[in-house]
Design a protein around this motif. Structure first.
Motif, PDB file in Angstrom:
ATOM      1  N   THR A 121       0.853  -1.187   0.000  1.00 51.11           N
ATOM      2  CA  THR A 121       0.000   0.000   0.000  1.00 51.11           C
ATOM      3  C   THR A 121       0.888   1.236   0.000  1.00 51.11           C
ATOM      4  N   PRO A 122       0.332   2.408  -0.269  1.00 49.49           N
ATOM      5  CA  PRO A 122       1.148   3.634  -0.251  1.00 49.49           C
ATOM      6  C   PRO A 122       1.870   3.870   1.082  1.00 49.49           C
ATOM      7  N   SER A 123       1.312   3.348   2.176  1.00 51.30           N
ATOM      8  CA  SER A 123       1.959   3.525   3.481  1.00 51.30           C
ATOM      9  C   SER A 123       3.088   2.531   3.704  1.00 51.30           C
ATOM     10  N   GLY A 124       3.231   1.570   2.781  1.00 50.19           N
ATOM     11  CA  GLY A 124       4.267   0.558   2.924  1.00 50.19           C
ATOM     12  C   GLY A 124       3.772  -0.737   3.535  1.00 50.19           C
ATOM     13  N   ALA A 125       2.559  -0.754   4.037  1.00 49.97           N
ATOM     14  CA  ALA A 125       1.984  -1.987   4.577  1.00 49.97           C
ATOM     15  C   ALA A 125       1.650  -2.923   3.419  1.00 49.97           C
ATOM     16  N   GLU A 126       1.514  -4.189   3.727  1.00 54.28           N
ATOM     17  CA  GLU A 126       1.118  -5.149   2.712  1.00 54.28           C
ATOM     18  C   GLU A 126      -0.344  -5.530   2.898  1.00 54.28           C
ATOM     19  N   ALA A 127      -0.999  -5.842   1.782  1.00 56.52           N
ATOM     20  CA  ALA A 127      -2.395  -6.289   1.813  1.00 56.52           C
ATOM     21  C   ALA A 127      -2.588  -7.298   0.696  1.00 56.52           C
ATOM     22  N   ASN A 128      -3.408  -8.309   0.944  1.00 59.52           N
ATOM     23  CA  ASN A 128      -3.736  -9.228  -0.143  1.00 59.52           C
ATOM     24  C   ASN A 128      -5.082  -8.822  -0.739  1.00 59.52           C
ATOM     25  N   LEU A 129      -5.397  -9.433  -1.870  1.00 57.51           N
ATOM     26  CA  LEU A 129      -6.641  -9.082  -2.556  1.00 57.51           C
ATOM     27  C   LEU A 129      -7.846  -9.352  -1.667  1.00 57.51           C
ATOM     28  N   ARG A 130      -7.796 -10.400  -0.878  1.00 61.48           N
ATOM     29  CA  ARG A 130      -8.889 -10.717   0.050  1.00 61.48           C
ATOM     30  C   ARG A 130      -9.144  -9.542   0.991  1.00 61.48           C
ATOM     31  N   ALA A 131      -8.073  -9.003   1.574  1.00 62.07           N
ATOM     32  CA  ALA A 131      -8.209  -7.876   2.506  1.00 62.07           C
ATOM     33  C   ALA A 131      -8.743  -6.636   1.796  1.00 62.07           C
ATOM     34  N   ILE A 132      -8.331  -6.428   0.568  1.00 65.43           N
ATOM     35  CA  ILE A 132      -8.812  -5.274  -0.194  1.00 65.43           C
ATOM     36  C   ILE A 132     -10.312  -5.427  -0.470  1.00 65.43           C
ATOM     37  N   LEU A 133     -10.735  -6.621  -0.856  1.00 65.86           N
ATOM     38  CA  LEU A 133     -12.165  -6.850  -1.069  1.00 65.86           C
ATOM     39  C   LEU A 133     -12.955  -6.630   0.212  1.00 65.86           C
ATOM     40  N   LEU A 134     -12.460  -7.166   1.318  1.00 65.53           N
ATOM     41  CA  LEU A 134     -13.150  -6.966   2.594  1.00 65.53           C
ATOM     42  C   LEU A 134     -13.223  -5.491   2.957  1.00 65.53           C
ATOM     43  N   HIS A 135     -12.133  -4.769   2.718  1.00 70.16           N
ATOM     44  CA  HIS A 135     -12.135  -3.332   3.004  1.00 70.16           C
ATOM     45  C   HIS A 135     -13.184  -2.619   2.154  1.00 70.16           C
ATOM     46  N   MET A 136     -13.257  -2.945   0.868  1.00 66.51           N
ATOM     47  CA  MET A 136     -14.220  -2.264  -0.003  1.00 66.51           C
ATOM     48  C   MET A 136     -15.657  -2.648   0.329  1.00 66.51           C
ATOM     49  N   ILE A 137     -15.882  -3.866   0.800  1.00 65.26           N
ATOM     50  CA  ILE A 137     -17.230  -4.247   1.246  1.00 65.26           C
ATOM     51  C   ILE A 137     -17.619  -3.379   2.442  1.00 65.26           C
ATOM     52  N   GLN A 138     -16.742  -3.289   3.438  1.00 64.72           N
ATOM     53  CA  GLN A 138     -17.088  -2.503   4.634  1.00 64.72           C
ATOM     54  C   GLN A 138     -17.186  -1.023   4.296  1.00 64.72           C
ATOM     55  N   GLU A 139     -16.324  -0.527   3.437  1.00 63.74           N
ATOM     56  CA  GLU A 139     -16.359   0.895   3.054  1.00 63.74           C
ATOM     57  C   GLU A 139     -17.683   1.228   2.358  1.00 63.74           C
ATOM     58  N   THR A 140     -18.081   0.384   1.416  1.00 61.51           N
ATOM     59  CA  THR A 140     -19.308   0.636   0.670  1.00 61.51           C
ATOM     60  C   THR A 140     -20.534   0.453   1.564  1.00 61.51           C
ATOM     61  N   ALA A 141     -20.527  -0.585   2.387  1.00 61.55           N
ATOM     62  CA  ALA A 141     -21.657  -0.815   3.297  1.00 61.55           C
ATOM     63  C   ALA A 141     -21.793   0.323   4.300  1.00 61.55           C
ATOM     64  N   ARG A 142     -20.665   0.793   4.835  1.00 66.31           N
ATOM     65  CA  ARG A 142     -20.704   1.907   5.805  1.00 66.31           C
ATOM     66  C   ARG A 142     -21.295   3.154   5.159  1.00 66.31           C
ATOM     67  N   HIS A 143     -20.872   3.441   3.940  1.00 67.14           N
ATOM     68  CA  HIS A 143     -21.402   4.625   3.263  1.00 67.14           C
ATOM     69  C   HIS A 143     -22.845   4.430   2.820  1.00 67.14           C
ATOM     70  N   ASN A 144     -23.263   3.183   2.634  1.00 63.80           N
ATOM     71  CA  ASN A 144     -24.685   2.939   2.373  1.00 63.80           C
ATOM     72  C   ASN A 144     -25.522   3.341   3.579  1.00 63.80           C
ATOM     73  N   GLY A 145     -24.986   3.179   4.770  1.00 59.64           N
ATOM     74  CA  GLY A 145     -25.691   3.656   5.959  1.00 59.64           C
ATOM     75  C   GLY A 145     -25.877   5.161   5.921  1.00 59.64           C
ATOM     76  N   HIS A 146     -24.827   5.870   5.493  1.00 59.40           N
ATOM     77  CA  HIS A 146     -24.951   7.324   5.331  1.00 59.40           C
ATOM     78  C   HIS A 146     -26.000   7.645   4.264  1.00 59.40           C
ATOM     79  N   ALA A 147     -25.944   6.897   3.154  1.00 61.84           N
ATOM     80  CA  ALA A 147     -26.898   7.124   2.059  1.00 61.84           C
ATOM     81  C   ALA A 147     -28.331   6.863   2.515  1.00 61.84           C
TER      82      ALA A 147
END
Length: 160
Positions: A121-147
């Protein structure tokens, strides 16, 4: 509705697609002004949520995971929460169209990848595709609550 008996890859991608579609349903039937109307003290709007999620999908899937050397989707002034603010020249057609195109490109990148693929990642941490998918699920779901809250405040519409 996602298949509750899907394997891991399909479960992750179906969940993300479900939340993507849910976000877009929040826009149904609204004209330009309500889509852009700031509904919180910080200026959050439905269209701003779509813009932010387009930029987030682009960043995680296309720039970080796929390593594509692309500029940001929308010019950002560098201020706090700039990717949530909708410019006067950014119409719903432009923002939603960019979100749809970005999601389609992200689907293709994910389909070609392996869940165990690791990227920096830009911060130098490592992430696998699984973690990225999980992050995008939570990010989108969280913003759906705002929506949900924004849409109900605009016209009383509730539900997924």
């Amino acid at each position: 509705m996602p298949n509750r008996l899907a394997d891991e890859r399909d479960a992750l991608t179906q969940q993300l697609d479900f939340h993507r579609a849910t976000l877009l349903r929040k826009l149904d039937g609204l004209e330009a002004e309500p889509l852009r109307r700031p509904m919180t003290a910080s200026g959050l709007s439905l269209l701003g949520l779509v813009k932010h999620l387009a930029e987030t999908e682009h960043g995680w899937f296309l720039k970080i995971y796929a390593g594509l050397p692309e500029p940001d989707l929308f010019p950002i002034d560098g201020g706090p929460d700039a990717d949530f603010r909708v410019g006067t020249d950014e119409t719903a057609d432009v923002v939603v169209g960019q979100y749809l195109r970005t999601c389609e490109r992200a689907r293709a990148v994910v389909a070609a990848g392996d869940l165990d693929d690791v990227v920096a990642t830009p911060s130098g941490a490592e992430a696998n595709l699984r973690a990225i998918l999980l992050h995008m699920i939570q990010e989108t779901a969280r913003h759906n609550g705002h929506a949900d809250i924004i849409r109900e405040s605009l016209d009383g519409t509730t539900g997924d």
